[in-house]
Design an enzyme around this catalytic site. Structure first.
Site, PDB file in Angstrom:
ATOM      1  N   GLY A 156       0.836  -1.199   0.000  1.00 31.42           N
ATOM      2  CA  GLY A 156       0.000   0.000   0.000  1.00 31.42           C
ATOM      3  C   GLY A 156       0.868   1.244   0.000  1.00 31.42           C
ATOM      4  CE  LYS A 162       3.502  -0.211   3.259  1.00 32.51           C
ATOM      5  NZ  LYS A 162       3.152   1.211   3.042  1.00 32.51           N
ATOM      6  NE  ARG A 248     -23.038  -4.765   0.774  1.00 30.09           N
ATOM      7  CZ  ARG A 248     -24.136  -4.626   1.510  1.00 30.09           C
ATOM      8  NH1 ARG A 248     -24.031  -4.538   2.820  1.00 30.09           N
ATOM      9  NH2 ARG A 248     -25.320  -4.604   0.940  1.00 30.09           N
TER      10      ARG A 248
END
EC number: 2.7.11.-
Length: 320
Positions: A156, A162, A248
């Site tokens: 990321g 992180k 989802r």
């Protein structure tokens, strides 16, 4: 193309395989290499005049075969063999070296080693060794962890947390492999192994705390020297619109290709109030279930379809 010198192979395996130089010391810097699309296993094999291996091994059968041949036949075979690319010859089983082989290795500067180990064991050791040192590699930015015995690479943009996430996972009993720079090696056709550069080993940098020695703080069990990479978790900054746009019930498995190996990947939105450590653990548990053939989302959709069919049937019966 990765390569290694015969000198280094000898130094790294001298004790384990009880190796000794017999001839061809001028070729100590000969390189053993493998193409990216060829298996390392093909580098080492018993003496082969047709398709010579870079590392030719002579065991009991091969030495007996040479000893039974007429000297003229041996010379003709060696003339053809030593015209081809060959990095190293090893006589195993503590066998006497055929004199003509010693002469050819000396003349053509092909290292000739002897070993007290049996040839099958010697080849297994050299194949595993070469597979490790000749693996194609790359470096990825992120944190590499052992979560529930699964190698997980967390990636990321900088500033998403992180390292803080890694610290929380470590405090929950999981292990650190590498922070910031993760070395990935393709050790098999479908296998990537994550390692930590020696300089960064044991360390995790956390904003506000600086560089932490994870081994010293959490103990020996909190760090791992290496781990096969099985899952990539990508952290992305999310706003309300992004969260609303997520599918989802998507059952499409994402993958990310590294060194021509496809690795399962999951994208986790970073938003206020989300417990990322719990989400990472859940993602890993779900990955383990999927590897065992159990897909929760697919199971839910199938159950949903069954309920819809049942309701439709009941609805039709009410009109009869």
């Amino acid at each position: 193309m990765p390569s290694i010198s015969v000198r280094r192979l000898y130094q790294d395996n001298q004790t384990k395989l009880q190796l000794a130089w017999s001839a061809g010391t001028a070729g100590a810097d000969n390189r053993i290499s493998v193409d990216a699309d060829k298996p390392v296993l093909a580098l080492v094999g018993h003496l082969n005049f047709i398709h010579p291996n870079q590392v030719q091994v002579l065991g009991v059968a091969e030495v007996e075969y040479l000893n039974k041949m007429e000297s003229g036949e041996v010379k003709a075979s060696f003339d053809e063999l030593f015209e081809l690319t060959m990095a190293l010859v090893v006589v195993a089983n503590d066998l006497p070296v055929p004199y003509m082989l010693r002469d050819y290795c000396h003349t053509h500067s092909v290292p000739l080693l002897t070993s007290k180990a049996e040839s099958p064991f010697l080849m297994d050791v050299l194949r595993i060794y070469l597979q490790r040192v000749l693996a194609t590699s790359t470096v990825k930015h992120g944190v590499f962890l052992d979560v529930f015995e699964v190698g997980v690479l967390i990636t990321g943009q900088s500033g998403l947390g992180k390292s803080e996430l890694a610290l929380e996972l470590i405090s929950r009993g999981h292990g650190l492999v590498a922070d910031d720079a993760v070395e990935l090696y393709r050790t098999g056709p479908e296998t990537l192994e994550g390692r930590c550069p020696p300089m960064l080993r044991d360390f995790l940098e956390v904003r506000g705390l600086g560089v932490l020695n994870i081994r010293a703080i959490f103990g020996e069990t909190a760090v791992r020297p290496k781990k096969p990479l099985k899952l990539i978790i990508n952290l992305v900054m999310a706003n309300d619109d992004y969260m609303q746009s997520l599918d989802r019930l998507s059952i499409q498995s994402e993958t990310q290709t590294i060194l021509n190996v496809a690795i399962r990947s999951v994208t986790l939105p970073v938003a206020v109030g989300r417990n990322l450590a719990v989400l990472v653990e859940a993602a890993v548990r779900n990955y383990i279930l999927q590897m065992r053939g159990k897909d929760s989302t697919k199971e839910f959709l199938e159950r949903h379809q069954a309920v819809l069919k049942e309701d439709a049937g009941n609805h039709e019966d009410s009109f009869d």
